[in-house]
Enzyme design. Structure first.
Site, mmCIF file in Angstrom:
data_model
loop_
_atom_site.group_PDB
_atom_site.id
_atom_site.type_symbol
_atom_site.label_atom_id
_atom_site.label_comp_id
_atom_site.label_asym_id
_atom_site.label_seq_id
_atom_site.Cartn_x
_atom_site.Cartn_y
_atom_site.Cartn_z
ATOM 1 N N GLY A 129 43.654 -67.359 21.989
ATOM 2 C CA GLY A 129 42.747 -68.326 21.376
ATOM 3 C C GLY A 129 42.182 -69.167 22.505
ATOM 4 O O GLY A 129 42.892 -69.958 23.113
ATOM 5 N N SER A 130 40.903 -68.941 22.828
ATOM 6 C CA SER A 130 40.309 -69.608 23.994
ATOM 7 C C SER A 130 39.236 -70.592 23.569
ATOM 8 O O SER A 130 38.234 -70.771 24.256
ATOM 9 C CB SER A 130 39.715 -68.567 24.944
ATOM 10 O OG SER A 130 40.674 -67.585 25.216
ATOM 11 N N GLY A 131 39.451 -71.218 22.410
ATOM 12 C CA GLY A 131 38.521 -72.247 21.944
ATOM 13 C C GLY A 131 38.793 -73.561 22.656
ATOM 14 O O GLY A 131 39.281 -73.583 23.790
ATOM 15 N N VAL A 168 41.008 -76.031 22.182
ATOM 16 C CA VAL A 168 42.386 -76.380 22.554
ATOM 17 C C VAL A 168 42.954 -75.354 23.543
ATOM 18 O O VAL A 168 43.624 -75.735 24.515
ATOM 19 C CB VAL A 168 43.282 -76.508 21.298
ATOM 20 C CG1 VAL A 168 44.712 -76.870 21.688
ATOM 21 C CG2 VAL A 168 42.726 -77.572 20.352
ATOM 22 N N ARG A 178 45.563 -80.508 7.338
ATOM 23 C CA ARG A 178 45.999 -79.310 8.073
ATOM 24 C C ARG A 178 46.363 -78.202 7.094
ATOM 25 O O ARG A 178 46.141 -77.023 7.351
ATOM 26 C CB ARG A 178 47.192 -79.655 8.966
ATOM 27 C CG ARG A 178 46.857 -80.658 10.077
ATOM 28 C CD ARG A 178 48.102 -81.021 10.872
ATOM 29 N NE ARG A 178 47.848 -81.956 11.963
ATOM 30 C CZ ARG A 178 47.926 -83.276 11.850
ATOM 31 N NH1 ARG A 178 48.203 -83.834 10.674
ATOM 32 N NH2 ARG A 178 47.716 -84.051 12.890
ATOM 33 N N VAL A 225 50.622 -73.185 18.227
ATOM 34 C CA VAL A 225 49.846 -74.434 18.160
ATOM 35 C C VAL A 225 48.972 -74.469 16.895
ATOM 36 O O VAL A 225 48.635 -75.529 16.376
ATOM 37 C CB VAL A 225 48.966 -74.603 19.427
ATOM 38 C CG1 VAL A 225 48.174 -75.902 19.406
ATOM 39 C CG2 VAL A 225 49.826 -74.568 20.691
ATOM 40 N N ARG A 233 50.480 -90.008 20.769
ATOM 41 C CA ARG A 233 49.658 -90.981 20.025
ATOM 42 C C ARG A 233 50.478 -92.235 19.719
ATOM 43 O O ARG A 233 49.992 -93.367 19.860
ATOM 44 C CB ARG A 233 49.162 -90.323 18.735
ATOM 45 C CG ARG A 233 48.185 -89.206 19.058
ATOM 46 C CD ARG A 233 47.874 -88.327 17.892
ATOM 47 N NE ARG A 233 46.840 -87.362 18.264
ATOM 48 C CZ ARG A 233 46.656 -86.194 17.683
ATOM 49 N NH1 ARG A 233 47.443 -85.806 16.687
ATOM 50 N NH2 ARG A 233 45.687 -85.394 18.085
ATOM 51 N N HIS A 264 54.401 -81.785 11.129
ATOM 52 C CA HIS A 264 53.191 -82.157 11.864
ATOM 53 C C HIS A 264 52.076 -82.179 10.819
ATOM 54 O O HIS A 264 51.326 -81.224 10.656
ATOM 55 C CB HIS A 264 52.902 -81.131 12.966
ATOM 56 C CG HIS A 264 51.664 -81.439 13.745
ATOM 57 N ND1 HIS A 264 51.506 -82.588 14.479
ATOM 58 C CD2 HIS A 264 50.507 -80.735 13.907
ATOM 59 C CE1 HIS A 264 50.315 -82.579 15.045
ATOM 60 N NE2 HIS A 264 49.686 -81.477 14.710
HETATM 61 P P1 NAI Z 1 38.405 -73.365 18.081
HETATM 62 O O1 NAI Z 1 37.641 -72.930 16.871
HETATM 63 O O2 NAI Z 1 37.692 -74.112 19.140
HETATM 64 O O3 NAI Z 1 39.100 -72.090 18.761
HETATM 65 C C1 NAI Z 1 39.833 -71.137 18.063
HETATM 66 C C2 NAI Z 1 39.657 -69.816 18.797
HETATM 67 O O4 NAI Z 1 40.532 -68.829 18.198
HETATM 68 C C3 NAI Z 1 38.237 -69.236 18.734
HETATM 69 O O5 NAI Z 1 37.722 -69.050 20.033
HETATM 70 C C4 NAI Z 1 38.412 -67.916 17.998
HETATM 71 O O6 NAI Z 1 37.537 -66.918 18.441
HETATM 72 C C5 NAI Z 1 39.862 -67.582 18.341
HETATM 73 N N1 NAI Z 1 40.464 -66.577 17.466
HETATM 74 C C6 NAI Z 1 40.398 -66.488 16.119
HETATM 75 N N2 NAI Z 1 41.084 -65.399 15.701
HETATM 76 C C7 NAI Z 1 41.612 -64.808 16.813
HETATM 77 C C8 NAI Z 1 42.428 -63.685 17.047
HETATM 78 N N3 NAI Z 1 42.847 -62.913 16.044
HETATM 79 N N4 NAI Z 1 42.788 -63.384 18.322
HETATM 80 C C9 NAI Z 1 42.365 -64.168 19.345
HETATM 81 N N5 NAI Z 1 41.590 -65.253 19.180
HETATM 82 C C10 NAI Z 1 41.211 -65.557 17.945
HETATM 83 O O7 NAI Z 1 39.658 -74.201 17.527
HETATM 84 P P2 NAI Z 1 40.552 -75.240 18.347
HETATM 85 O O8 NAI Z 1 39.979 -76.600 18.212
HETATM 86 O O9 NAI Z 1 40.803 -74.683 19.685
HETATM 87 O O10 NAI Z 1 41.901 -75.223 17.463
HETATM 88 C C11 NAI Z 1 42.707 -74.064 17.411
HETATM 89 C C12 NAI Z 1 43.884 -74.298 16.462
HETATM 90 O O11 NAI Z 1 44.765 -75.275 17.005
HETATM 91 C C13 NAI Z 1 43.468 -74.835 15.069
HETATM 92 O O12 NAI Z 1 44.264 -74.212 14.072
HETATM 93 C C14 NAI Z 1 43.793 -76.309 15.166
HETATM 94 O O13 NAI Z 1 44.020 -76.906 13.901
HETATM 95 C C15 NAI Z 1 45.067 -76.251 15.996
HETATM 96 N N6 NAI Z 1 45.483 -77.493 16.632
HETATM 97 C C16 NAI Z 1 46.804 -77.786 16.609
HETATM 98 C C17 NAI Z 1 47.272 -78.912 17.209
HETATM 99 C C18 NAI Z 1 48.752 -79.195 17.190
HETATM 100 O O14 NAI Z 1 49.161 -80.303 17.510
HETATM 101 N N7 NAI Z 1 49.590 -78.245 16.849
HETATM 102 C C19 NAI Z 1 46.364 -79.872 17.869
HETATM 103 C C20 NAI Z 1 44.991 -79.458 17.863
HETATM 104 C C21 NAI Z 1 44.556 -78.309 17.247
#
Ligand code: NAI
Length: 304
Positions: A7-9, A11, A86, A116, A149, A173
């Protein structure tokens, strides 16, 4: 060895940057979107060369490339939009996490897996069960972010260095997060010597809801989650035996099993080396049990 991030978004990229600038290891970014992990890797490498850090960040669309990972971070999936909880991501992200977990089991079974993706505790459980990996090697990052936080509010209210603050956040969480005001101190001095009970209550409430405020303002949380995962990776890679909150698979601890939820653990080279059982008071216990119920219900809905 490598730290692989699936997951290279927003986060995922932040985790890669934070791990690389701590000089922990080489990093591999993976995504299903062509070009995205490669572009993020190039951008981070340009920063690293300027900083004199000789680590390499690579990007890939091929899961087989994760095969020599010491740590795999699973951060693929949808993030919540303003106004969403969430738990609203439960069904969509459960399918993504199942799919990615099977790949982790195929290619990087002997790694340590940090989940994550939200909702964090049920997703950690899905990853644990789908990979079949040992329970000490699968954990979720949520509590450390909540803690950052919590500490940030305390720092502001007490006007002291964040370095001097010791605190703990446990439970779900999510809606039933439990910032443990009673366990807080500033260099060993009770919190009440710095902050009134009224301000403490406000900090408790603000810690529980501030992520939604950030999302309402900028659409996602990015930097603090990246740093929190890097703290966990560092504890594992340097065998620091750090006492930190993680979403841990419980097997009788706190009187529950078949669940992952935020508790303090000792984190070292073997992953979760010990779960620490806190003696909670009745109010704390009530919130913690609400968290357990909420996560259990979610798990039942996706893994009947
Ligand atoms: P984002 O939308 O920017 O990135 C998600 C990425 O996952 C996208 O690039 C997408 O192409 C990729 N993806 C989707 N399916 C995939 C697969 N099967 N294989 C590989 N890559 C795949 O989202 P962001 O902001 O990066 O958040 C990602 C996750 O982290 C969300 O579920 C968010 O809620 C969660 N998160 C959790 C936190 C925590 O404290 N545990 C804190 C912040 C975010």
């Amino acid at each position: 060895m490598t730290i692989s991030i699936i997951g290279s978004g927003k986060v995922g990229a932040s985790i890669a940057l934070n791990c690389a600038i701590r000089d922990l290891d080489d990093v591999l970014l993976v995504d299903i979107v062509q070009g995205l992990p490669q572009g993020e890797a190039m951008d981070i490498n340009h920063q690293l060369s300027e900083m004199g850090i000789d680590r390499l960040v690579r990007g890939s669309n091929n899961y087989a490339d994760i095969n020599d990972s010491g740590i795999v971070v699973l951060v693929a999936g949808l993030g919540r939009k303003p106004g969403m909880s969430r738990m609203d991501l439960l069904h969509t992200n459960a399918n993504i996490v199942k799919d990615v977990s099977m790949k982790v089991a195929s290619y990087a079974r002997n790694s340590i897996l940090i989940v994550v993706t939200n909702p964090l505790d049920p997703m950690t459980y899905v990853a644990l069960k789908t990979t079949g990996m040992h329970k000490d090697k699968v954990m979720g990052m949520g509590g450390l972010l909540d803690l950052s936080r919590f500490k940030s509010f305390i720092r502001e209210a007490a006007n002291v260095s964040g370095e001097s603050i010791q605190a703990m956040v446990i439970s779900e969480h999510g809606e039933n997060m439990l910032p443990l005001i009673r366990f807080c101190c500033i260099s060993g001095i009770p919190l009440i010597d710095f902050i009134s009970a009224e301000v403490q209550s406000r900090i408790f409430e603000n810690t529980r809801k501030v992520a939604a405020d950030v999302i309402a303002l900028k659409g996602a949380t990015t930097y603090a989650p990246g740093n929190a995962v890097a703290i966990m990776a560092e504890a594992i890679m340097k065998d620091k035996k750090s006492v930190v909150p993680v979403s841990a698979p419980l097997d009788g601890e706190y009187g529950v099993s078949n669940i992952c939820i935020g508790v303090p653990v000792v984190l070292g080279e073997n992953g979760i080396e010990r779960v620490i059982e806190l003696k909670l008071n009745p109010i704390e216990r009530e919130i913690f049990h609400k968290g357990i119920n909420s996560v259990s219900e979610a798990i039942k809905a996706i893994m009947p």
